[in-house]
Design a protein around this motif. Structure first.
Motif, PDB file in Angstrom:
ATOM      1  N   LEU A  85      -6.552   5.378  11.863  1.00 56.41           N
ATOM      2  CA  LEU A  85      -6.946   4.653  10.655  1.00 56.41           C
ATOM      3  C   LEU A  85      -6.687   3.144  10.774  1.00 56.41           C
ATOM      4  CD1 LEU A  85      -5.671   7.178   7.956  1.00 56.41           C
ATOM      5  CD2 LEU A  85      -8.057   6.686   8.543  1.00 56.41           C
ATOM      6  N   LEU A  86      -5.531   2.772  11.303  1.00 52.63           N
ATOM      7  CA  LEU A  86      -5.233   1.343  11.503  1.00 52.63           C
ATOM      8  C   LEU A  86      -5.786   0.846  12.828  1.00 52.63           C
ATOM      9  CD1 LEU A  86      -1.517   1.175  10.265  1.00 52.63           C
ATOM     10  CD2 LEU A  86      -3.591   0.601   8.981  1.00 52.63           C
ATOM     11  N   GLY A  87      -5.806   1.737  13.825  1.00 50.98           N
ATOM     12  CA  GLY A  87      -6.264   1.361  15.164  1.00 50.98           C
ATOM     13  C   GLY A  87      -5.092   1.110  16.085  1.00 50.98           C
ATOM     14  N   PRO A  88      -5.226   1.425  17.366  1.00 49.15           N
ATOM     15  CA  PRO A  88      -4.096   1.300  18.295  1.00 49.15           C
ATOM     16  C   PRO A  88      -3.629  -0.129  18.514  1.00 49.15           C
ATOM     17  CG  PRO A  88      -6.127   1.775  19.488  1.00 49.15           C
ATOM     18  CD  PRO A  88      -6.443   1.930  18.030  1.00 49.15           C
ATOM     19  N   ASN A  89      -4.501  -1.112  18.258  1.00 47.94           N
ATOM     20  CA  ASN A  89      -4.104  -2.510  18.480  1.00 47.94           C
ATOM     21  C   ASN A  89      -3.825  -3.267  17.182  1.00 47.94           C
ATOM     22  OD1 ASN A  89      -6.738  -2.493  17.618  1.00 47.94           O
ATOM     23  ND2 ASN A  89      -7.432  -4.104  19.003  1.00 47.94           N
ATOM     24  N   HIS A  90      -3.673  -2.544  16.085  1.00 48.70           N
ATOM     25  CA  HIS A  90      -3.330  -3.183  14.802  1.00 48.70           C
ATOM     26  C   HIS A  90      -1.966  -3.865  14.909  1.00 48.70           C
ATOM     27  CE1 HIS A  90      -3.063  -3.635  10.392  1.00 48.70           C
ATOM     28  NE2 HIS A  90      -1.791  -3.309  10.553  1.00 48.70           N
ATOM     29  N   GLN A  91      -1.860  -5.047  14.297  1.00 48.96           N
ATOM     30  CA  GLN A  91      -0.594  -5.781  14.287  1.00 48.96           C
ATOM     31  C   GLN A  91      -0.274  -6.239  12.868  1.00 48.96           C
ATOM     32  OE1 GLN A  91      -1.607  -8.874  17.195  1.00 48.96           O
ATOM     33  NE2 GLN A  91      -0.192  -7.939  18.663  1.00 48.96           N
ATOM     34  N   TRP A  92       1.002  -6.487  12.628  1.00 50.60           N
ATOM     35  CA  TRP A  92       1.473  -7.054  11.377  1.00 50.60           C
ATOM     36  C   TRP A  92       1.862  -8.517  11.623  1.00 50.60           C
ATOM     37  CZ3 TRP A  92       2.221  -2.280  13.238  1.00 50.60           C
ATOM     38  CH2 TRP A  92       2.029  -1.179  12.399  1.00 50.60           C
ATOM     39  N   LEU A 325       3.401   3.284   4.500  1.00 51.19           N
ATOM     40  CA  LEU A 325       2.998   2.330   3.464  1.00 51.19           C
ATOM     41  C   LEU A 325       1.944   1.356   3.982  1.00 51.19           C
ATOM     42  CD1 LEU A 325       6.332   1.412   1.623  1.00 51.19           C
ATOM     43  CD2 LEU A 325       4.599   3.104   0.996  1.00 51.19           C
ATOM     44  N   SER A 326       1.977   1.057   5.276  1.00 48.35           N
ATOM     45  CA  SER A 326       0.970   0.157   5.852  1.00 48.35           C
ATOM     46  C   SER A 326      -0.419   0.766   5.787  1.00 48.35           C
ATOM     47  CB  SER A 326       1.334  -0.178   7.306  1.00 48.35           C
ATOM     48  OG  SER A 326       2.544  -0.906   7.366  1.00 48.35           O
ATOM     49  N   ILE A 327      -0.509   2.076   5.993  1.00 46.52           N
ATOM     50  CA  ILE A 327      -1.792   2.762   5.841  1.00 46.52           C
ATOM     51  C   ILE A 327      -2.269   2.620   4.405  1.00 46.52           C
ATOM     52  CG2 ILE A 327      -2.950   5.011   5.899  1.00 46.52           C
ATOM     53  CD1 ILE A 327      -1.025   5.788   8.170  1.00 46.52           C
ATOM     54  N   GLY A 328      -1.355   2.831   3.459  1.00 48.15           N
ATOM     55  CA  GLY A 328      -1.722   2.685   2.053  1.00 48.15           C
ATOM     56  C   GLY A 328      -2.157   1.275   1.706  1.00 48.15           C
ATOM     57  N   ALA A 329      -1.410   0.277   2.206  1.00 46.25           N
ATOM     58  CA  ALA A 329      -1.741  -1.119   1.908  1.00 46.25           C
ATOM     59  C   ALA A 329      -3.105  -1.504   2.464  1.00 46.25           C
ATOM     60  CB  ALA A 329      -0.656  -2.032   2.470  1.00 46.25           C
ATOM     61  N   GLN A 330      -3.449  -0.940   3.621  1.00 45.25           N
ATOM     62  CA  GLN A 330      -4.716  -1.267   4.263  1.00 45.25           C
ATOM     63  C   GLN A 330      -5.906  -0.748   3.461  1.00 45.25           C
ATOM     64  OE1 GLN A 330      -4.965  -3.075   6.991  1.00 45.25           O
ATOM     65  NE2 GLN A 330      -7.053  -2.772   7.704  1.00 45.25           N
ATOM     66  N   PHE A 331      -5.719   0.398   2.806  1.00 47.14           N
ATOM     67  CA  PHE A 331      -6.850   1.052   2.131  1.00 47.14           C
ATOM     68  C   PHE A 331      -6.597   1.229   0.636  1.00 47.14           C
ATOM     69  CE2 PHE A 331      -6.819   2.501   6.561  1.00 47.14           C
ATOM     70  CZ  PHE A 331      -8.109   2.202   6.936  1.00 47.14           C
ATOM     71  N   ARG A 332      -5.714   0.436   0.067  1.00 48.98           N
ATOM     72  CA  ARG A 332      -5.379   0.549  -1.353  1.00 48.98           C
ATOM     73  C   ARG A 332      -6.596   0.313  -2.250  1.00 48.98           C
ATOM     74  NH1 ARG A 332      -2.151  -4.135  -2.484  1.00 48.98           N
ATOM     75  NH2 ARG A 332      -0.630  -3.222  -1.039  1.00 48.98           N
ATOM     76  N   ASP A 339       1.410   2.136  -2.757  1.00 47.81           N
ATOM     77  CA  ASP A 339       0.876   2.331  -1.407  1.00 47.81           C
ATOM     78  C   ASP A 339       1.165   3.718  -0.850  1.00 47.81           C
ATOM     79  OD1 ASP A 339      -0.285  -0.151  -1.295  1.00 47.81           O
ATOM     80  OD2 ASP A 339       1.460  -1.134  -0.417  1.00 47.81           O
ATOM     81  N   ALA A 340       2.172   4.406  -1.378  1.00 48.81           N
ATOM     82  CA  ALA A 340       2.401   5.791  -0.956  1.00 48.81           C
ATOM     83  C   ALA A 340       1.275   6.678  -1.463  1.00 48.81           C
ATOM     84  CB  ALA A 340       3.749   6.291  -1.468  1.00 48.81           C
ATOM     85  N   MET A 341       0.876   6.475  -2.701  1.00 47.16           N
ATOM     86  CA  MET A 341      -0.247   7.242  -3.252  1.00 47.16           C
ATOM     87  C   MET A 341      -1.530   6.946  -2.474  1.00 47.16           C
ATOM     88  SD  MET A 341      -1.844   7.246  -7.130  1.00 47.16           S
ATOM     89  CE  MET A 341      -0.497   8.228  -7.803  1.00 47.16           C
ATOM     90  N   ALA A 342      -1.740   5.679  -2.135  1.00 47.96           N
ATOM     91  CA  ALA A 342      -2.931   5.312  -1.365  1.00 47.96           C
ATOM     92  C   ALA A 342      -2.915   5.977   0.006  1.00 47.96           C
ATOM     93  CB  ALA A 342      -3.000   3.797  -1.217  1.00 47.96           C
ATOM     94  N   ALA A 343      -1.747   5.993   0.666  1.00 48.99           N
ATOM     95  CA  ALA A 343      -1.643   6.612   1.985  1.00 48.99           C
ATOM     96  C   ALA A 343      -1.918   8.109   1.913  1.00 48.99           C
ATOM     97  CB  ALA A 343      -0.255   6.357   2.568  1.00 48.99           C
ATOM     98  N   GLN A 344      -1.379   8.769   0.908  1.00 43.56           N
ATOM     99  CA  GLN A 344      -1.627  10.204   0.735  1.00 43.56           C
ATOM    100  C   GLN A 344      -3.116  10.484   0.585  1.00 43.56           C
ATOM    101  OE1 GLN A 344       0.749  11.086  -2.703  1.00 43.56           O
ATOM    102  NE2 GLN A 344       2.646  10.460  -1.700  1.00 43.56           N
ATOM    103  N   ARG A 345      -3.767   9.692  -0.245  1.00 50.83           N
ATOM    104  CA  ARG A 345      -5.200   9.878  -0.483  1.00 50.83           C
ATOM    105  C   ARG A 345      -6.009   9.646   0.785  1.00 50.83           C
ATOM    106  NH1 ARG A 345      -8.764   6.097  -1.033  1.00 50.83           N
ATOM    107  NH2 ARG A 345      -7.199   4.487  -1.498  1.00 50.83           N
ATOM    108  N   VAL A 346      -5.714   8.580   1.478  1.00 48.42           N
ATOM    109  CA  VAL A 346      -6.480   8.223   2.674  1.00 48.42           C
ATOM    110  C   VAL A 346      -6.284   9.249   3.786  1.00 48.42           C
ATOM    111  CG1 VAL A 346      -6.655   6.512   4.521  1.00 48.42           C
ATOM    112  CG2 VAL A 346      -6.536   5.767   2.152  1.00 48.42           C
ATOM    113  N   ILE A 347      -5.048   9.708   3.968  1.00 52.52           N
ATOM    114  CA  ILE A 347      -4.782  10.685   5.029  1.00 52.52           C
ATOM    115  C   ILE A 347      -5.448  12.019   4.719  1.00 52.52           C
ATOM    116  CG2 ILE A 347      -2.935  12.052   6.109  1.00 52.52           C
ATOM    117  CD1 ILE A 347      -1.186   9.535   5.984  1.00 52.52           C
TER     118      ILE A 347
END
Length: 478
Positions: A85-92, A325-332, A339-347
């Motif tokens: 979902l974020l990609g192997p080369n995603h960075q913060w 949470l980063s997954i959630g923030a990316q697709f909120r 962001d936990a709710m967003a991550a649950q939904r996206v996954i």
């Protein structure tokens, strides 16, 4: 027509698992049953699913559709999702901003540190970032040090402490938009010249040490020194009372998390900045970066691939929660309250696109450090099989501990044929022991293996799970 093609393709993808499940045994191997009996654990406490990945028949499914707590094997779901979902080369990114002019090394205004959710903003990275700030001409800050922690919309989750012991243990640290050095401090105690010296790294002014350790005249250093730590919160910081006794010439060290996220981050910044010859004259506070502020310096995290490896090899709870949470923030979306709710939904949506509905799956924080998280052995096996076919299968597999070689599996199954033959993630809570990952058998064929034991008294369960791995390895010659 296109939709029909996709359905046919998905059916073809899942067909090998369906065939394997049809031919799988529902009876526990005798040696696994013996291990359960020897440790006085009921067969009903164990859920197992082993699935051949090369198209061969066989396998085992026992209590495979029971909802169980997976402990840290839940990290496999989070890390696999992050790779795709974020990609192997995603960075913060982490950035410093200013809201005033810089003249002759003096910043006439506030210095802002904006966190971007980096799971691995360690002391070395922070030192390099501050050094870059120094090289760019900043020597003194006239205003405040302002921490921007707005990157995550963090959930309000109940505190978790499995054994009810020391709440300052680093593995209990919660995620944060500005997570510095996993919020851990190292304390080194040594007895030298009849005196006890205690060093703190990083040195943070808000933590004071009350040294009450006595020196002993002993011939040898004990494996477990008698050193005790007691943190006392006060209005202007924290006092750590260190007591016990230590033999002359001996040392001890421990890691503790004593401060909240803002206090730790600000303390670490000020400590390093002072070492670099800089000054911050204002106070510490939390707030957003103003729109008109200008960026001074920026640092990037390692790629997701490296983060995933750290999480799975060493079962890092805080980094896993940060990733979740980063997954959630990316697709909120606007419908997500955090962001936990967003991550649950996206996954869930991501899994559904793979044909995995996973009705038993419950993700609270994505790390397994939870009483609420749930999955079934079959669902975990389905996810592992999908990961085996992922474009990032090699990265995912190599992120897990190698049996008898590294990570949390380094001491298990030594002097067995499984040394180096399996990549296995472990999971442990007071009432949970679990393994999940990939293993080869004696014919060189690959398997997805899941074994999760939920029991009020799971002592000795490690030997049971190891026996599942040994039975998976011992396949008839082909």
């Amino acid at each position: 027509m296109i939709q029909r093609f996709r359905q046919l393709a998905l059916s073809a993808l899942l067909l090998p698992l369906a065939l394997s499940c049809h031919a799988a045994s529902a009876v526990l191997p005798a040696k696994v049953e013996q291990a359960l009996k020897a440790n006085k654990i009921s067969n009903n406490s164990l859920s197992v699913m082993t699935v051949p990945l090369g198209g061969q028949t066989g396998g085992l499914q026992f209590n495979a559709d029971v909802s169980v707590n997976p402990a840290s094997t839940m990290k496999l779901v989070t890390t696999y999702a992050a790779l795709e979902l974020l990609g192997p080369n995603h960075q913060w990114k982490t950035e410093f901003y200013a809201d005033g002019p810089l003249k002759d090394g003096v910043l006439h205004g506030n210095l802002y540190l904006k966190g971007g959710g980096d799971p691995k903003l360690n002391m070395e990275k922070l030192w390099l970032l501050l050094r870059d700030l120094r090289i760019n001409g900043v020597r003194q800050v006239q205003g405040d040090l302002v921490l921007d922690r707005s990157f995550f919309v963090a959930p309000q989750l109940p505190a978790f402490n499995d054994d009810g012991g020391d709440a300052n243990k680093p593995f209990l640290v919660k995620p944060d938009s500005l997570l510095v050095n996993l919020k851990a401090q190292r304390f080194i105690t040594r007895a030298d010249g009849g005196k006890v010296h205690i060093a703190m790294d990083p040195p943070i002014a808000a933590v004071r040490i009350d040294n009450q350790v006595r020196v002993l005249k002993a011939a040898t250093c004990p494996a477990w020194p008698d050193i005790r730590y007691n943190a006392v919160d006060q209005y202007d910081g924290t006092t750590l009372i260190v007591s016990g006794q230590l033999a002359e010439g001996c040392s001890a060290q421990t890691y503790l998390s004593l401060l909240d996220h803002p206090s730790y981050a600000a303390g670490a910044v000020r400590g390093i900045w002072q070492e670099l010859g800089g000054k911050i004259l204002g106070k510490d506070r939390v707030g957003p970066v103003p729109e008109k502020a200008r960026m001074l310096v920026r640092a990037f995290s390692p790629d997701v691939v490296e983060i995933v490896r750290d999480i799975n090899k060493y079962s890092n709870n805080t980094m896993a929660r940060q990733l979740f949470l980063s997954i959630g923030a990316q697709f909120r979306s606007e419908a997500d309250k955090d962001d936990a709710m967003a991550a649950q939904r996206v996954i869930r949506s991501w899994l559904a696109r793979k044909g995995i509905t996973a009705p038993h799956l419950v993700m609270e924080n994505g790390s397994g450090l939870s009483r609420a998280e749930r999955i079934s052995a079959r669902e975990m096996a389905l996810i592992l099989q999908a990961a085996w076919r992922s474009p990032y299968a090699a990265e995912f597999r190599s992120s897990m501990p190698l049996v008898a070689m590294d990570g949390t599996m380094r001491r298990r199954l030594q002097r067995t044929p499984l040394v180096g033959e399996a990549h296995i993630k472990t999971g442990t809570l007071n009432n949970v022991r679990a393994i999940a990952g990939f293993s080869r058998d004696s014919n060189g064929q690959d398997w997805a293996v899941v074994a999760i034991l939920n029991d009020p008294k799971p002592w000795g369960a490690t030997s049971i799970l190891d026996q599942v791995l040994l039975e998976t390895y011992s396949q008839p010659k082909r």
